[in-house]
Design an enzyme around this catalytic site. Structure first.
Site, PDB file in Angstrom:
ATOM      1  N   SER A 139       1.751  -4.371   7.536  1.00  0.00           N
ATOM      2  CA  SER A 139       0.611  -4.227   6.941  1.00  0.00           C
ATOM      3  C   SER A 139       0.044  -3.195   7.626  1.00  0.00           C
ATOM      4  O   SER A 139      -0.163  -2.091   6.926  1.00  0.00           O
ATOM      5  CB  SER A 139       0.057  -5.423   6.307  1.00  0.00           C
ATOM      6  OG  SER A 139      -1.164  -5.199   5.544  1.00  0.00           O
ATOM      7  N   GLY A 142       3.267   5.175  10.035  1.00  0.00           N
ATOM      8  CA  GLY A 142       4.803   5.200   9.699  1.00  0.00           C
ATOM      9  C   GLY A 142       5.228   3.869   9.792  1.00  0.00           C
ATOM     10  O   GLY A 142       6.621   3.771   9.331  1.00  0.00           O
ATOM     11  N   HIS A 180       0.946  -1.221  -0.042  1.00  0.00           N
ATOM     12  CA  HIS A 180      -0.311  -0.140   0.096  1.00  0.00           C
ATOM     13  C   HIS A 180       0.853   1.374   0.007  1.00  0.00           C
ATOM     14  O   HIS A 180       0.416   2.278  -0.296  1.00  0.00           O
ATOM     15  CB  HIS A 180      -1.000  -0.058   1.150  1.00  0.00           C
ATOM     16  CG  HIS A 180      -0.316  -0.013   2.662  1.00  0.00           C
ATOM     17  ND1 HIS A 180      -0.157  -1.136   3.263  1.00  0.00           N
ATOM     18  CD2 HIS A 180       0.017   0.866   3.357  1.00  0.00           C
ATOM     19  CE1 HIS A 180       0.522  -1.046   4.512  1.00  0.00           C
ATOM     20  NE2 HIS A 180       0.371   0.531   4.302  1.00  0.00           N
ATOM     21  N   ASP A 205       0.113  -7.575   0.271  1.00  0.00           N
ATOM     22  CA  ASP A 205       0.659  -6.161   0.514  1.00  0.00           C
ATOM     23  C   ASP A 205       2.098  -6.098   0.655  1.00  0.00           C
ATOM     24  O   ASP A 205       2.842  -6.073   1.537  1.00  0.00           O
ATOM     25  CB  ASP A 205      -0.107  -5.844   2.053  1.00  0.00           C
ATOM     26  CG  ASP A 205       0.103  -4.369   2.160  1.00  0.00           C
ATOM     27  OD1 ASP A 205       0.663  -3.603   1.363  1.00  0.00           O
ATOM     28  OD2 ASP A 205      -0.193  -4.048   3.245  1.00  0.00           O
ATOM     29  N   SER A 242       4.294   1.113   8.745  1.00  0.00           N
ATOM     30  CA  SER A 242       4.245   0.411   7.628  1.00  0.00           C
ATOM     31  C   SER A 242       5.482  -0.190   6.619  1.00  0.00           C
ATOM     32  O   SER A 242       6.044   0.658   6.289  1.00  0.00           O
ATOM     33  CB  SER A 242       3.250   1.066   6.531  1.00  0.00           C
ATOM     34  OG  SER A 242       1.807   0.838   6.957  1.00  0.00           O
TER      35      SER A 242
END
Length: 474
Positions: free
Chosen positions: A348, A330, A214, A243, A332
């Site tokens: 994720s 932040g 993402h 993802d 991710s």
């Protein structure tokens, strides 16, 4: 561009508790045996060895195999069986596993997960098999109320109390845009901040890194500073469904070490990619919150994120690792790894924060490597040779592997128009200066991981939603 060395870690303060576990001879787990009725004399195993043994026993036991997990307190592999030839079960015990009789077969648990997919693909929900209870654990976040809650509750009840359980999460499932070392980009709506997961070598031999999908669909060009020039460009990105993103460094001479920076000058060498095992202790590094640890609680989990591009839509991601490790916006794309240097996952999304806790889900690294053709570090551990790859301690039994009916068919998983836009992705702006500043303070507590302790700085925009929903983590 001059030759540069790319660091792969988070620049935040390391939580002291997690850092202590990474020290040599540290106690590797706080987990206790949750099995009842477990019988047999088992070998003492590392979690990675338990994963490989589980894969072997799944083949031996066949339909009798109903999942497995690692009892990290006793350092034993516990294998669930529903029936089977006594001689076959004896082989499992001889191989070194604890054998436990359970009620639900893998097929029954997969059928339950398919029912949930058909009847309860609701934004803010997730499900995965918990081999320790031999049930499907369904979670609903704070947004699942009214008719949606009634529908979910009714579906779970229809499965029977012996097959599925339902719990509420105080937060909201969301992605955590903002991870390892901080990476930044510009997108419509503002700055995007994520975390670098693991440095890899792309299939063409060029240096690259993995991060969340993402993040990759939200922005194409990435920098290692908030206002800096781009140093890497997205080559492949997948979200929803899976993802993960493969991002290639623009400078072909970039040195990209296979390590995770855990703060205070400490690094963990990443030696291999491996599949996670339920019950094992894991560590997560992210640019917002630093180093945190916890346990794997489920595999092949399905998470239904509220679509940020379609108010009535859902972004479904399948095949995830479920944990009780905290994360915040932040983080991710940040690294999930083990004490012995095995790369497990990319952050994720999830619910909660590092003050109240919550669930966090991770994209398995083995899946990302296989899909992109990349290899860890300088070229070792390719998609086909990931230690334990394919032997996720009964990954198939986690009622979700095959039963989630594929990443692409999840309620429009592939058609979340512009899922990559993650409208809120850019909202993580302003995080740029926060992630490294406090990294040298060894006395900081787990809650101080932002670099300045400010709740606003944890998320980049101070939004209460950023720390309390089932979200994608950028």
């Amino acid at each position: 561009m001059p030759k540069r060395k790319a660091a792969i870690a988070v620049g935040g303060v390391a939580a002291l508790g997690a850092a202590a576990l990474l020290l040599p001879h540290a106690n590797a787990s706080q987990d206790k045996d949750q099995a009842s009725g477990a019988t047999g004399t088992a070998k003492t195993l590392k979690a990675t060895d338990a994963s490989g043994l589980a894969a072997q026993l799944q083949k031996i036991l066949g339909d009798a195999f109903a999942g497995s997990y690692y009892d990290s307190g006793k350092r034993q592999l516990v294998v669930n069986v529903v029936s089977g030839d006594g001689n076959v079960i004896a082989q499992a015990k001889k191989a070194g596993a604890v054998v436990r009789q359970v009620e639900n077969s893998t097929a029954e648990l997969k059928a339950a997960a398919r029912t949930l997919k058909t009847k309860a693909t609701i934004p803010g929900t997730s499900w995965a098999v918990d081999p320790r209870t031999n049930k499907v654990l369904v979670t609903a976040d704070a947004t699942v109320t009214g008719a949606k809650w009634n529908r979910l509750q009714s579906t779970v009840r229809s499965l029977g109390s012996g097959t599925a359980t339902l719990k509420k999460s105080a937060g909201t499932f969301k992605t955590f845009v903002s991870g390892g070392d901080a990476i930044f980009s510009q997108a419509q709506g503002g700055n995007v901040r994520c975390s670098l997961g693991f440095n890899v070598t792309a299939s063409d031999g060029s240096p690259a890194f993995l991060t969340a999908g993402h993040c990759g669909v939200a922005a194409k060009d990435w920098s290692d500073s908030q206002a800096g020039q781009p140093i890497a460009t997205v080559d492949q990105a997948t979200f929803p469904g899976n993802d993960f993103s493969l991002v290639k460094y623009n400078d072909a001479t970039t040195q990209a070490p296979s390590e995770v920076n855990t703060g205070n000058g400490q690094t963990v060498q990443i030696n291999q990619a491996a599949d996670a095992t339920v019950g094992e202790t894991v560590f997560r590094m992210g640019s917002t919150t630093g180093l945190h640890n916890g346990q794997v609680t489920g595999l092949d989990a399905t998470v239904n994120f509220q679509s940020e591009t379609d108010p009535g839509g859902v972004d479904t991601v399948t095949g995830l690792i479920q944990t009780n490790v905290c994360a915040e916006p932040g983080d991710s794309g940040g690294s999930l790894f083990t004490q012995d240097g095995s790369a497990l996952g990319l952050t994720s999304g999830g619910s909660g924060d590092c003050t109240s806790g919550g669930e966090t889900f991770f994209q398995p690294v083995t899946t990302a490597l296989q899909a992109t053709g990349a290899t860890l570090g300088a070229g070792g551990n390719g998609a086909g040779d990931q230690a334990g790859a394919g032997d996720q301690a009964g990954a198939g039994d986690q009622a979700g592997a095959g039963d989630q009916a594929g990443a692409g068919d999840q309620a429009g998983a592939g058609d979340q128009a512009g899922a990559g836009d993650q409208a809120g992705a850019g909202d993580e702006s302003g995080a740029g200066g926060d992630q490294i500043g406090g990294g040298t303070d060894p006395s900081a507590s787990a809650g101080d991981q932002s670099g300045n302790g400010s709740a606003d700085d944890q998320s980049g925009n101070g939004s209460a939603d950023d720390g309390s929903s089932l979200t994608d983590t950028h």
